[in-house]
Design an enzyme around this catalytic site. Structure first.
Site, mmCIF file in Angstrom:
data_model
loop_
_atom_site.group_PDB
_atom_site.id
_atom_site.type_symbol
_atom_site.label_atom_id
_atom_site.label_comp_id
_atom_site.label_asym_id
_atom_site.label_seq_id
_atom_site.Cartn_x
_atom_site.Cartn_y
_atom_site.Cartn_z
ATOM 1 N N GLU A 87 46.573 71.463 39.253
ATOM 2 C CA GLU A 87 45.335 71.084 39.844
ATOM 3 C C GLU A 87 45.248 69.678 38.923
ATOM 4 O O GLU A 87 44.192 69.338 38.982
ATOM 5 C CB GLU A 87 43.989 72.018 39.871
ATOM 6 C CG GLU A 87 44.040 72.920 40.579
ATOM 7 C CD GLU A 87 42.740 74.020 40.459
ATOM 8 O OE1 GLU A 87 42.331 74.250 39.626
ATOM 9 O OE2 GLU A 87 41.978 73.949 41.659
ATOM 10 N N ALA B 191 38.792 84.997 35.765
ATOM 11 C CA ALA B 191 39.472 86.038 36.645
ATOM 12 C C ALA B 191 40.940 85.598 36.677
ATOM 13 O O ALA B 191 41.508 84.350 36.520
ATOM 14 C CB ALA B 191 38.922 86.082 38.028
ATOM 15 N N SER C 289 45.502 78.527 33.548
ATOM 16 C CA SER C 289 46.001 78.552 34.979
ATOM 17 C C SER C 289 46.979 77.436 35.253
ATOM 18 O O SER C 289 48.108 77.606 35.871
ATOM 19 C CB SER C 289 45.103 78.965 36.033
ATOM 20 O OG SER C 289 44.354 77.599 36.063
ATOM 21 N N LYS D 26 32.976 70.858 32.457
ATOM 22 C CA LYS D 26 34.046 71.726 32.609
ATOM 23 C C LYS D 26 35.541 71.033 32.907
ATOM 24 O O LYS D 26 36.427 71.124 32.547
ATOM 25 C CB LYS D 26 33.945 72.639 33.877
ATOM 26 C CG LYS D 26 35.009 73.804 33.710
ATOM 27 C CD LYS D 26 34.495 75.121 34.417
ATOM 28 C CE LYS D 26 35.487 76.161 34.382
ATOM 29 N NZ LYS D 26 35.718 77.059 35.169
ATOM 30 N N LYS E 257 43.450 76.791 45.169
ATOM 31 C CA LYS E 257 43.416 75.648 44.379
ATOM 32 C C LYS E 257 42.937 74.417 44.996
ATOM 33 O O LYS E 257 43.416 74.339 46.384
ATOM 34 C CB LYS E 257 44.756 75.666 43.837
ATOM 35 C CG LYS E 257 45.153 76.886 42.805
ATOM 36 C CD LYS E 257 44.622 76.600 41.626
ATOM 37 C CE LYS E 257 44.839 78.008 40.623
ATOM 38 N NZ LYS E 257 46.024 78.419 40.278
ATOM 39 N N ASN F 41 37.547 74.001 40.134
ATOM 40 C CA ASN F 41 37.631 73.103 38.882
ATOM 41 C C ASN F 41 37.772 71.754 39.520
ATOM 42 O O ASN F 41 38.400 71.661 40.752
ATOM 43 C CB ASN F 41 38.533 73.676 37.761
ATOM 44 C CG ASN F 41 37.906 74.744 36.904
ATOM 45 O OD1 ASN F 41 36.732 75.031 37.005
ATOM 46 N ND2 ASN F 41 38.846 75.567 36.685
ATOM 47 N N GLY G 69 42.573 84.492 45.931
ATOM 48 C CA GLY G 69 43.237 84.881 44.726
ATOM 49 C C GLY G 69 42.435 85.488 43.749
ATOM 50 O O GLY G 69 41.563 86.405 44.194
ATOM 51 N N ASN H 193 38.783 71.434 30.628
ATOM 52 C CA ASN H 193 39.942 71.514 31.627
ATOM 53 C C ASN H 193 41.125 70.471 31.163
ATOM 54 O O ASN H 193 42.009 70.692 31.010
ATOM 55 C CB ASN H 193 39.701 71.880 32.947
ATOM 56 C CG ASN H 193 39.347 73.115 33.228
ATOM 57 O OD1 ASN H 193 39.509 74.197 32.484
ATOM 58 N ND2 ASN H 193 38.793 73.062 34.389
HETATM 59 P P1 NAD Z 1 44.521 81.542 42.410
HETATM 60 O O1 NAD Z 1 45.785 80.706 42.527
HETATM 61 O O2 NAD Z 1 44.458 82.896 41.795
HETATM 62 O O3 NAD Z 1 43.703 81.629 44.103
HETATM 63 C C1 NAD Z 1 44.113 80.753 44.901
HETATM 64 C C2 NAD Z 1 44.390 81.398 46.478
HETATM 65 O O4 NAD Z 1 44.408 80.382 47.496
HETATM 66 C C3 NAD Z 1 45.842 82.158 46.199
HETATM 67 O O5 NAD Z 1 45.811 83.623 46.624
HETATM 68 C C4 NAD Z 1 46.615 81.458 47.447
HETATM 69 O O6 NAD Z 1 47.666 82.307 47.980
HETATM 70 C C5 NAD Z 1 45.438 81.038 48.338
HETATM 71 N N1 NAD Z 1 45.932 79.872 49.216
HETATM 72 C C6 NAD Z 1 46.723 78.698 48.901
HETATM 73 N N2 NAD Z 1 46.923 78.178 50.244
HETATM 74 C C7 NAD Z 1 46.094 78.747 50.974
HETATM 75 C C8 NAD Z 1 45.928 78.211 52.081
HETATM 76 N N3 NAD Z 1 46.457 77.228 53.065
HETATM 77 N N4 NAD Z 1 44.859 79.220 52.996
HETATM 78 C C9 NAD Z 1 44.564 80.234 52.292
HETATM 79 N N5 NAD Z 1 44.552 80.746 51.278
HETATM 80 C C10 NAD Z 1 45.476 79.741 50.288
HETATM 81 O O7 NAD Z 1 43.529 80.546 41.868
HETATM 82 P P2 NAD Z 1 42.143 81.076 41.020
HETATM 83 O O8 NAD Z 1 42.577 81.351 39.651
HETATM 84 O O9 NAD Z 1 41.460 82.059 41.956
HETATM 85 O O10 NAD Z 1 41.401 79.862 41.091
HETATM 86 C C11 NAD Z 1 40.775 79.072 42.344
HETATM 87 C C12 NAD Z 1 39.862 77.921 42.026
HETATM 88 O O11 NAD Z 1 38.743 78.401 41.120
HETATM 89 C C13 NAD Z 1 40.594 76.846 41.406
HETATM 90 O O12 NAD Z 1 39.973 75.531 41.687
HETATM 91 C C14 NAD Z 1 40.328 77.055 39.907
HETATM 92 O O13 NAD Z 1 40.444 75.922 39.129
HETATM 93 C C15 NAD Z 1 38.986 77.571 39.843
HETATM 94 N N6 NAD Z 1 38.417 78.428 38.908
HETATM 95 C C16 NAD Z 1 39.181 79.530 38.435
HETATM 96 C C17 NAD Z 1 38.754 80.285 37.192
HETATM 97 C C18 NAD Z 1 39.661 81.502 36.913
HETATM 98 O O14 NAD Z 1 39.242 82.009 35.919
HETATM 99 N N7 NAD Z 1 40.881 81.857 37.457
HETATM 100 C C19 NAD Z 1 37.500 80.155 36.762
HETATM 101 C C20 NAD Z 1 37.068 79.179 37.236
HETATM 102 C C21 NAD Z 1 37.173 78.418 38.518
#
Ligand code: NAD
Length: 311
Positions: A269, A130, A257, A186, A78, A104, A9, A190
């Site tokens: 989450e 992102a 998010s 963090k 997630k 996270n 994602g 959060n």
């Molecule tokens: P997101 O929802 O954009 O991406 C998650 C992806 O996982 C999605 O594209 C979804 O389709 C995919 N997915 C779901 N089930 C799946 C499966 N069974 N097999 C394969 N793929 C699958 O989330 P994100 O914002 O990229 O966050 C991802 C992690 O990073 C989370 O733990 C979040 O807390 C952490 N995080 C996010 C940010 C941010 O700014 N977005 C920053 C730091 C940490």
């Protein structure tokens, strides 16, 4: 390095795109067919401070179509989807595969350990931001860093190699013996901001619309830090409170998010953030009433969404 990103994602695509640009052999695994199909057709569009460009040469497919056994598996689903995602690629994780979580929350390493040997697991924290701007299109502005460590806490050659690969991709990565402090700080951030925004519908900046908003955020931060300290982790409350104040002042229109997930009727989450804090607080005999209340409220909102009822 052969690198597979599980969950491509916002974060998985950003990291995968930057790693591919730096010359690594990257495969993105996801279940979002529109996203996968668009990457295959036109490449991945990355909008970062380095510019707006398309990254080609990535393999993007569903987990069941994965090939080979990577040197590094970077898990970016997630937290609530990790188990299912890892089960689908069990045959593609070799003994030499290092598995890194930068998700996270807490409990992510334990989830990985249900699928791979403990010595293969690397943990970390990133504050790169992102967002998905559309299929095959990721936006990330501002700077961030990544800190990682092997789960066994030892400074090892394999961890240094992974850090070097991420660093060479411009992700500012280092091996950090104090990574658990960063992870817990963090979590405190959060547990306060994400949940309050998710329950109220406020953007981060709107949390100062009434004095109670920042008072609640402060109370939750102090609860989480007290649990971290009971576990022997030297999390710094003032550092977390400063991060909260900075976000409220500078990221005023940001929707965390967790709020985006609620608005889209998706699960959140909350279990790996407030839920894990509460579980550890109970083990330590510490009361965390604000964290527990927010957990209950989020669970109610999730249950309503799961029943298909609009807010
Ligand atoms: P997101 O929802 O954009 O991406 C998650 C992806 O996982 C999605 O594209 C979804 O389709 C995919 N997915 C779901 N089930 C799946 C499966 N069974 N097999 C394969 N793929 C699958 O989330 P994100 O914002 O990229 O966050 C991802 C992690 O990073 C989370 O733990 C979040 O807390 C952490 N995080 C996010 C940010 C941010 O700014 N977005 C920053 C730091 C940490």
């Amino acid at each position: 390095m052969n690198i597979t990103i599980l969950g491509a994602g916002a974060m998985g695509s950003l990291f995968g795109g930057l790693l591919a640009e730096s010359g690594q052999n990257v495969t993105l695994l996801d279940i979002n067919d529109a996203h996968l199909e668009a990457i295959g057709r036109q490449g991945l569009r990355l909008e970062t401070d380095r510019g707006d460009r398309r990254v080609g040469g990535l393999t993007a497919c569903r987990p069941e179509q994965a090939q080979g056994q990577p040197d590094l598996l970077l898990v970016f689903t997630k937290a609530q989807h990790t188990d299912r995602a890892l089960s689908a690629i069990a045959g593609h994780i070799a003994g030499h595969t290092r598995v890194l979580t930068l998700q996270n929350g807490l409990g992510n390493a334990e989830t990985l350990c249900r699928h791979v040997a403990r010595e293969q697991v690397l943990v970390g924290m990133t504050n790169w931001p992102a967002d998905m701007a559309g299929p095959a299109h990721v936006r990330s502005h501002g700077q961030g860093a990544v800190r990682i460590l092997a789960l066994d806490g030892r400074e090892r050659q394999d961890t240094a190699q992974v850090a070097a690969a991420l660093d060479a991709a411009g992700l500012n990565c280092s091996v950090d013996r104090e990574v658990w402090v960063a992870i817990w700080e963090k979590v405190a951030f959060n547990a306060a901001l994400n949940t309050l925004c998710a329950v109220t519908g406020c953007t981060v900046g709107q949390l100062d619309g009434a004095p109670e908003g920042l008072a609640l955020a402060r109370a939750i931060v102090l609860e989480v830090v007290s649990v971290a300290r009971a576990q022997g982790i030297a999390a710094d409350a003032q550092h977390c409170l400063d991060s909260v104040a900075f976000a409220v002042a500078e990221h005023r229109t940001h929707k965390p998010s967790m709020l985006q997930d609620i608005l889209a009727g998706r699960s959140t989450e909350i279990t790996s953030i407030n839920g894990e804090v509460l579980a550890r607080a109970r083990e330590a005999g510490i009361a965390v009433p604000h964290t527990e209340t927010l957990l209950g409220l989020l669970r109610l909102i999730e249950a309503r969404a799961a029943a298909g009822i609009a807010p």
